[in-house]
Design a protein around this motif. Structure first.
Motif, PDB file in Angstrom:
ATOM      1  N   MET A   1       0.824  -1.198   0.000  1.00 31.30           N
ATOM      2  CA  MET A   1       0.000   0.000   0.000  1.00 31.30           C
ATOM      3  C   MET A   1       0.869   1.264   0.000  1.00 31.30           C
ATOM      4  N   GLN A   2       1.896   1.287   0.846  1.00 31.92           N
ATOM      5  CA  GLN A   2       2.795   2.435   0.860  1.00 31.92           C
ATOM      6  C   GLN A   2       3.569   2.540  -0.450  1.00 31.92           C
ATOM      7  N   SER A   3       3.947   1.401  -1.013  1.00 27.90           N
ATOM      8  CA  SER A   3       4.672   1.419  -2.287  1.00 27.90           C
ATOM      9  C   SER A   3       3.790   1.981  -3.399  1.00 27.90           C
ATOM     10  N   TYR A   4       2.479   1.744  -3.307  1.00 26.45           N
ATOM     11  CA  TYR A   4       1.554   2.301  -4.290  1.00 26.45           C
ATOM     12  C   TYR A   4       1.567   3.828  -4.222  1.00 26.45           C
ATOM     13  N   LEU A   5       1.574   4.366  -3.005  1.00 32.66           N
ATOM     14  CA  LEU A   5       1.606   5.822  -2.847  1.00 32.66           C
ATOM     15  C   LEU A   5       2.942   6.390  -3.305  1.00 32.66           C
ATOM     16  N   VAL A   6       4.040   5.682  -3.044  1.00 30.40           N
ATOM     17  CA  VAL A   6       5.360   6.128  -3.496  1.00 30.40           C
ATOM     18  C   VAL A   6       5.387   6.230  -5.019  1.00 30.40           C
ATOM     19  N   GLU A   7       4.842   5.225  -5.694  1.00 30.82           N
ATOM     20  CA  GLU A   7       4.801   5.241  -7.162  1.00 30.82           C
ATOM     21  C   GLU A   7       3.962   6.399  -7.674  1.00 30.82           C
ATOM     22  N   ALA A   8       2.853   6.677  -6.997  1.00 36.20           N
ATOM     23  CA  ALA A   8       1.986   7.778  -7.414  1.00 36.20           C
ATOM     24  C   ALA A   8       2.694   9.123  -7.246  1.00 36.20           C
ATOM     25  N   ILE A   9       3.418   9.296  -6.132  1.00 34.45           N
ATOM     26  CA  ILE A   9       4.152  10.548  -5.903  1.00 34.45           C
ATOM     27  C   ILE A   9       5.276  10.707  -6.924  1.00 34.45           C
ATOM     28  N   ALA A  10       5.982   9.601  -7.206  1.00 37.17           N
ATOM     29  CA  ALA A  10       7.073   9.658  -8.182  1.00 37.17           C
ATOM     30  C   ALA A  10       6.551  10.069  -9.557  1.00 37.17           C
ATOM     31  N   ALA A  11       5.386   9.542  -9.930  1.00 39.50           N
ATOM     32  CA  ALA A  11       4.786   9.908 -11.223  1.00 39.50           C
ATOM     33  C   ALA A  11       4.376  11.374 -11.221  1.00 39.50           C
ATOM     34  N   ALA A  12       3.865  11.863 -10.095  1.00 42.88           N
ATOM     35  CA  ALA A  12       3.463  13.267 -10.010  1.00 42.88           C
ATOM     36  C   ALA A  12       4.679  14.193 -10.096  1.00 42.88           C
ATOM     37  N   LEU A  13       5.792  13.780  -9.489  1.00 41.51           N
ATOM     38  CA  LEU A  13       7.017  14.581  -9.571  1.00 41.51           C
ATOM     39  C   LEU A  13       7.495  14.692 -11.018  1.00 41.51           C
ATOM     40  N   ARG A  14       7.461  13.555 -11.712  1.00 43.92           N
ATOM     41  CA  ARG A  14       7.887  13.587 -13.122  1.00 43.92           C
ATOM     42  C   ARG A  14       6.975  14.488 -13.942  1.00 43.92           C
ATOM     43  N   ALA A  15       5.677  14.422 -13.647  1.00 42.40           N
ATOM     44  CA  ALA A  15       4.727  15.267 -14.371  1.00 42.40           C
ATOM     45  C   ALA A  15       4.948  16.746 -14.062  1.00 42.40           C
ATOM     46  N   THR A  16       5.503  17.023 -12.884  1.00 44.88           N
ATOM     47  CA  THR A  16       5.814  18.401 -12.491  1.00 44.88           C
ATOM     48  C   THR A  16       7.145  18.851 -13.062  1.00 44.88           C
ATOM     49  N   GLY A  17       7.891  17.918 -13.660  1.00 46.93           N
ATOM     50  CA  GLY A  17       9.194  18.233 -14.231  1.00 46.93           C
ATOM     51  C   GLY A  17      10.336  18.085 -13.252  1.00 46.93           C
ATOM     52  N   ILE A  18      10.123  17.303 -12.186  1.00 47.54           N
ATOM     53  CA  ILE A  18      11.151  17.130 -11.156  1.00 47.54           C
ATOM     54  C   ILE A  18      11.687  15.701 -11.211  1.00 47.54           C
ATOM     55  N   GLU A  19      12.992  15.587 -11.389  1.00 45.83           N
ATOM     56  CA  GLU A  19      13.661  14.283 -11.350  1.00 45.83           C
ATOM     57  C   GLU A  19      14.532  14.232 -10.096  1.00 45.83           C
ATOM     58  N   THR A  20      14.414  13.150  -9.354  1.00 46.45           N
ATOM     59  CA  THR A  20      15.195  13.042  -8.117  1.00 46.45           C
ATOM     60  C   THR A  20      15.531  11.585  -7.805  1.00 46.45           C
ATOM     61  N   ASP A  21      16.688  11.403  -7.155  1.00 51.12           N
ATOM     62  CA  ASP A  21      17.076  10.074  -6.678  1.00 51.12           C
ATOM     63  C   ASP A  21      16.771   9.918  -5.191  1.00 51.12           C
ATOM     64  N   ARG A  22      16.251  10.979  -4.563  1.00 52.10           N
ATOM     65  CA  ARG A  22      15.959  10.924  -3.128  1.00 52.10           C
ATOM     66  C   ARG A  22      14.826   9.925  -2.861  1.00 52.10           C
TER      67      ARG A  22
END
Length: 551
Positions: free
Chosen positions: A1-22
């Protein structure tokens, strides 16, 4: 469940134009009014993005997308935390997956195709196991179990210290007791092992040889017999706790010379010398760690020619790399805190990847006897023995008490508490939750014909009360808790988690009628109980404690 939210946030960051390894962190808010989960990702990345955290949080939430029926809402709180509220139906669906996955629930594949070695216990075969050694044994065993859940091919190894000065003292101790049985005048030094087990070994030798060994100038028979008797006893004690090793590495192998007249220890000295990290002074051979910024060099060969602990430990770890282990875990007592960093530094100098070595240090153990802590000595023969503790409180309590505190913390083993049959005893509390569910399911089968392999698990999706949702949400956390315990080499995380699950189940059991509920709700709550029992059972298996079906 937490991994699902992590994936959703990562996709939102990419859509915002933010790339990060954090790493994206997901936590549960302390106050549930803030939602089911929360992330500080906006606060972490705001500086590098040159944005206000709340503004970044707003941009992320605008780009968040979720599958229908999963997340019911998000909001921004405080300086920029993003809170998530899950749809109760989604939470219950996740609980249903626990029943489908069964014993494999919580398993991962991050270690698939990789070999791991966990070295633990490794007590010198100079006497029975003490309670302090037991803590490291249980910790190592649980760590090995955790790694196996992630697909690692795990080797449980015991480093058998059958060389060095302590073994000579052991042999001399047995010989002196043997000479007493031969009616020889003996002065027994305080520095020697004085426990009753030494006399018992001497008696075995006297029964077999009579006085024939009295004038022998060799300690070989005394050493060999003592080593065999004591180590057989050590393995029996570990077996009582469910601890079985796959392999035993004998230290003396590192002292044996090859055809060229060189031992493994000697090769380490030569290799470090070629790298410029060996010094010869005061009659000893030193690892010149001052070149690494340390205050003092560390002795590898004493002036007597006897190796310090560091030298064979370095040579031993070379064999771990040579055997192809990608994950090397050492479970040590607090007395190794000063030594193991030097071993890792030496390995790095020799070209080995020191980052593949992880060390779990467990602190000392004392026992409370009649309200007082008692400090014991192995050499003086009054050691607090692990066998005696198992006899007193049982294997389950022994194992769980050893790991219910962080390995970094000193442990005071409260024997009186471990024997209590009440909720104050964490072992009883956990096992009672499992037994209560088993009793409920037996009653349900008898009264209404319920079978956990039957249909109706989908009815859980209709459950929505706070006690039902909180329990199901906690159950879905199980895989994340395992990953956290693996990362930190800390089985205590599992104990804390299982205790919270048991607490939530007891509350659900009291607040939500089960067998008296209307049929669909009754079936749904029974299956929620089945899912809870599965999580408890899977967790118990990692911790090595039994899952009783009645108490």
């Amino acid at each position: 469940m937490q991994s699902y939210l992590v994936e959703a946030i990562a996709a939102a960051l990419r859509a915002t134009g933010i790339e990060t390894d954090r790493e994206i962190q997901i936590e549960k808010p302390a106050d549930r009014k803030f939602g089911d989960f929360s992330s500080n990702v906006a606060l972490v990345l705001a500086g590098t993005c040159g944005m206000n955290p709340r503004e970044l949080a707003r941009k992320i939430t605008e780009n968040l997308t979720f599958r229908p029926g999963t997340v019911s809402g998000t909001d921004i709180a405080g300086p920029g935390f993003i809170n998530f509220r899950l749809d109760p139906c989604f939470i219950m669906q996740s609980a249903g997956e626990i029943i489908v996955e069964g014993d494999s629930f919580g398993s991962g594949c991050s270690g698939k195709g990789k070999k791991a070695i966990v070295e633990y216990v490794s007590a010198n075969p100079t006497g029975p196991l003490t309670i302090g050694r037991g803590r490291g044994g249980v910790l190592g065993d649980c760590i090995a179990n955790l790694l196996e859940t992630q697909g690692y091919e795990v080797t449980r190894e015991y480093y058998f210290n059958d060389a060095g000065r302590q073994m000579t003292i052991l042999a001399e101790s047995v010989r002196l007791r043997y000479l007493e049985l031969c009616d020889r005048d003996v002065a027994f030094p305080d520095t020697h092992y004085q426990g009753g087990y030494i006399r018992e070994i001497a008696e075995k030798l006297h029964e077999k040889h009579g006085d024939a060994l009295a004038d022998s100038g060799s300690l070989d028979e005394f050493k060999r017999t003592a080593e065999t008797v004591i180590f057989t006893h050590i393995k029996h004690t570990l077996h009582r706790l469910g601890i079985e090793h796959d392999s035993y590495f004998n230290e003396h192998r590192l002292y044996l010379e090859d055809e060229g007249g060189m031992s493994a220890n000697g090769r380490i000295i030569d290799a470090l010398r070629k790298k410029g990290f060996i010094g010869e002074y005061d009659g000893a051979t030193w690892f010149t760690t001052t070149k690494l910024g340390q205050e003092k060099d560390k002795v590898l060969l004493k002036s007597s020619g006897e190796p310090s602990y560091r030298l064979p430990d370095i040579a031993y770890h070379v064999t771990k790399f040579e055997r192809g282990f990608s994950e090397i875990v050492n479970v040590f007592g607090a007395d190794h805190i000063d030594e193991y960093p030097d071993v890792i530094e030496a390995l790095k100098i020799l070209g080995y990847d020191g980052d593949r070595i992880r060390v779990a240090i467990n602190q000392f153990v004392t026992t409370t006897v009649n309200g007082e802590t008692v400090k014991m000595s192995t050499r003086k023969g009054n050691a607090d023995l692990l066998d005696d503790l198992i006899d007193d409180v049982g294997a389950d309590a022994t194992r769980l008490f050893f790991i219910m505190r962080s390995r970094d913390s000193h442990l005071n083993f409260d024997i009186e508490l471990a024997k209590k049959q009440s909720k104050d005893n964490p072992v009883f509390y956990l096992q009672y939750a499992h037994a209560r569910i088993c009793s409920l399911l037996r009653m349900a089968e008898k009264e209404i014909g319920f079978t956990e392999g039957g249909t109706g698990a989908h009815l859980m999706e209709k459950l929505s009360s706070v006690h039902e949702v909180q329990l199901a949400l906690a159950l879905s956390d199980y895989p994340e808790i395992i990953l956290r315990a693996v990362r930190q080499l800390e089985p205590q995380k599992m104990v804390e988690y299982l205790h919270s699950v048991a607490e939530l189940y007891h509350r659900f059991y009291q607040e939500c009628p089960i067998l008296r509920a209307e049929p669909d709700t009754r079936t749904a709550r029974l299956f929620l109980s089945v899912a809870t029992r599965q999580v408890l059972r899977n967790g118990f298996r990692i911790l090595g404690v039994t899952a009783p079906e009645s108490m």
